[in-house]
Design a protein around this motif. Structure first.
Motif, mmCIF file in Angstrom:
data_model
loop_
_atom_site.group_PDB
_atom_site.id
_atom_site.type_symbol
_atom_site.label_atom_id
_atom_site.label_comp_id
_atom_site.label_asym_id
_atom_site.label_seq_id
_atom_site.Cartn_x
_atom_site.Cartn_y
_atom_site.Cartn_z
ATOM 1 N N LYS A 22 15.244 47.864 70.845
ATOM 2 C CA LYS A 22 15.021 48.503 72.022
ATOM 3 C C LYS A 22 15.043 50.103 72.179
ATOM 4 C CE LYS A 22 16.977 44.872 75.156
ATOM 5 N NZ LYS A 22 17.834 44.561 76.162
ATOM 6 N N GLU A 23 15.993 50.558 71.188
ATOM 7 C CA GLU A 23 16.249 52.051 70.840
ATOM 8 C C GLU A 23 14.756 52.369 70.001
ATOM 9 O OE1 GLU A 23 19.753 53.335 69.013
ATOM 10 O OE2 GLU A 23 20.865 52.426 70.577
ATOM 11 N N LEU A 24 14.372 51.626 69.171
ATOM 12 C CA LEU A 24 13.137 52.135 68.558
ATOM 13 C C LEU A 24 12.048 52.097 69.512
ATOM 14 C CD1 LEU A 24 13.558 50.036 65.060
ATOM 15 C CD2 LEU A 24 13.499 52.669 65.365
ATOM 16 N N GLU A 25 11.878 51.015 70.192
ATOM 17 C CA GLU A 25 10.629 50.880 71.163
ATOM 18 C C GLU A 25 10.753 52.025 72.311
ATOM 19 O OE1 GLU A 25 10.972 47.075 72.871
ATOM 20 O OE2 GLU A 25 10.196 46.056 71.071
ATOM 21 N N GLY A 26 12.015 52.582 72.478
ATOM 22 C CA GLY A 26 11.991 53.762 73.616
ATOM 23 C C GLY A 26 11.659 54.917 72.860
ATOM 24 N N ARG A 46 3.051 61.919 64.410
ATOM 25 C CA ARG A 46 3.312 60.592 64.747
ATOM 26 C C ARG A 46 3.710 59.753 63.386
ATOM 27 N NH1 ARG A 46 1.593 55.956 63.873
ATOM 28 N NH2 ARG A 46 -0.194 56.463 62.511
ATOM 29 N N GLN A 47 3.112 60.094 62.413
ATOM 30 C CA GLN A 47 3.401 59.638 61.091
ATOM 31 C C GLN A 47 4.892 59.913 60.737
ATOM 32 O OE1 GLN A 47 0.323 60.536 58.425
ATOM 33 N NE2 GLN A 47 -1.042 59.325 59.041
ATOM 34 N N GLN A 48 5.373 61.004 60.990
ATOM 35 C CA GLN A 48 6.611 61.474 60.582
ATOM 36 C C GLN A 48 7.608 60.865 61.613
ATOM 37 O OE1 GLN A 48 7.756 63.155 58.182
ATOM 38 N NE2 GLN A 48 9.814 63.234 58.799
ATOM 39 N N GLN A 49 7.360 60.940 62.661
ATOM 40 C CA GLN A 49 8.173 59.980 63.595
ATOM 41 C C GLN A 49 8.063 58.399 63.238
ATOM 42 O OE1 GLN A 49 6.261 60.777 67.453
ATOM 43 N NE2 GLN A 49 7.764 62.551 67.923
ATOM 44 N N GLU A 50 7.043 57.732 63.146
ATOM 45 C CA GLU A 50 7.071 56.453 62.359
ATOM 46 C C GLU A 50 8.091 56.324 61.362
ATOM 47 O OE1 GLU A 50 6.909 52.610 62.546
ATOM 48 O OE2 GLU A 50 6.285 53.992 64.392
ATOM 49 N N ARG A 51 7.995 57.182 60.378
ATOM 50 C CA ARG A 51 9.066 57.216 59.100
ATOM 51 C C ARG A 51 10.299 57.292 59.526
ATOM 52 N NH1 ARG A 51 4.658 59.977 56.626
ATOM 53 N NH2 ARG A 51 5.537 62.112 57.067
ATOM 54 N N GLU A 52 10.784 58.258 60.484
ATOM 55 C CA GLU A 52 12.054 58.620 60.953
ATOM 56 C C GLU A 52 12.587 57.461 61.508
ATOM 57 O OE1 GLU A 52 11.971 62.001 63.250
ATOM 58 O OE2 GLU A 52 11.499 63.221 61.462
ATOM 59 N N ARG A 53 11.850 56.848 62.394
ATOM 60 C CA ARG A 53 12.187 55.274 63.257
ATOM 61 C C ARG A 53 12.516 54.244 62.435
ATOM 62 N NH1 ARG A 53 8.539 57.193 67.088
ATOM 63 N NH2 ARG A 53 6.820 56.065 66.105
ATOM 64 N N GLN A 54 11.452 54.229 61.186
ATOM 65 C CA GLN A 54 11.754 53.233 60.379
ATOM 66 C C GLN A 54 13.017 53.284 59.562
ATOM 67 O OE1 GLN A 54 9.964 50.398 59.734
ATOM 68 N NE2 GLN A 54 11.438 49.448 58.140
ATOM 69 N N ALA A 55 13.395 54.786 59.039
ATOM 70 C CA ALA A 55 14.620 54.868 58.367
ATOM 71 C C ALA A 55 15.949 54.787 59.140
ATOM 72 C CB ALA A 55 14.425 56.328 57.931
ATOM 73 N N ASN A 56 15.771 55.271 60.437
ATOM 74 C CA ASN A 56 16.793 54.887 61.340
ATOM 75 C C ASN A 56 17.220 53.419 61.492
ATOM 76 O OD1 ASN A 56 17.498 57.763 61.772
ATOM 77 N ND2 ASN A 56 16.058 57.532 63.659
ATOM 78 N N PHE A 57 16.135 52.466 61.548
ATOM 79 C CA PHE A 57 16.301 51.335 61.900
ATOM 80 C C PHE A 57 16.807 50.573 60.691
ATOM 81 C CE2 PHE A 57 14.622 46.980 61.202
ATOM 82 C CZ PHE A 57 15.116 46.411 62.161
ATOM 83 N N GLU A 58 16.516 50.792 59.532
ATOM 84 C CA GLU A 58 16.653 50.338 58.436
ATOM 85 C C GLU A 58 18.347 50.799 57.970
ATOM 86 O OE1 GLU A 58 14.113 51.614 54.915
ATOM 87 O OE2 GLU A 58 12.785 50.328 55.837
ATOM 88 N N ARG A 59 18.793 51.879 58.169
ATOM 89 C CA ARG A 59 20.128 52.269 58.371
ATOM 90 C C ARG A 59 20.913 51.479 59.273
ATOM 91 N NH1 ARG A 59 17.930 57.422 57.538
ATOM 92 N NH2 ARG A 59 18.054 57.866 59.799
ATOM 93 N N ARG A 60 20.492 51.321 60.586
ATOM 94 C CA ARG A 60 21.198 50.506 61.324
ATOM 95 C C ARG A 60 21.150 49.157 61.048
ATOM 96 N NH1 ARG A 60 20.786 51.342 67.406
ATOM 97 N NH2 ARG A 60 22.716 50.015 67.336
#
Length: 89
Positions: A22-26, A46-60
């Protein structure tokens, strides 16, 4: 560990995973300001934000796996099950 405890931990992990999604989608739905001349293009941001979201998701996800002592195979099975049930895309 008895079956009830396993089920409880699975539900906790599932809830935490759902919250992370949900946080990623938000964060994906936030608007981006118009770029200035010296700022990266909209697509680059947009690409940088996507990489950051992916990295955050992987860490969580990794933190949750460590917290609940779950091997990657179990999480992979969980992900496949959720996708098959239509809970995530």
């Amino acid at each position: 560990m008895d079956e009830r405890e396993k089920l409880r931990k699975f539900r906790e992990l599932d809830d935490a995973f759902a919250e992370a999604l949900k946080e990623l989608e938000g964060s994906a739905s936030k608007t981006v300001a118009e770029p200035k001349a010296d700022v990266p293009s909209l697509e680059e941001r947009r690409q940088q934000q996507e990489r950051e979201r992916q990295a955050n998701f992987e860490r969580r996800l990794e933190a949750l796996m460590n917290e609940y002592s779950l091997p990657a195979e179990s999480v992979s099975t969980l992900m496949r099950t959720l996708v098959q049930l239509g809970k995530i895309a």
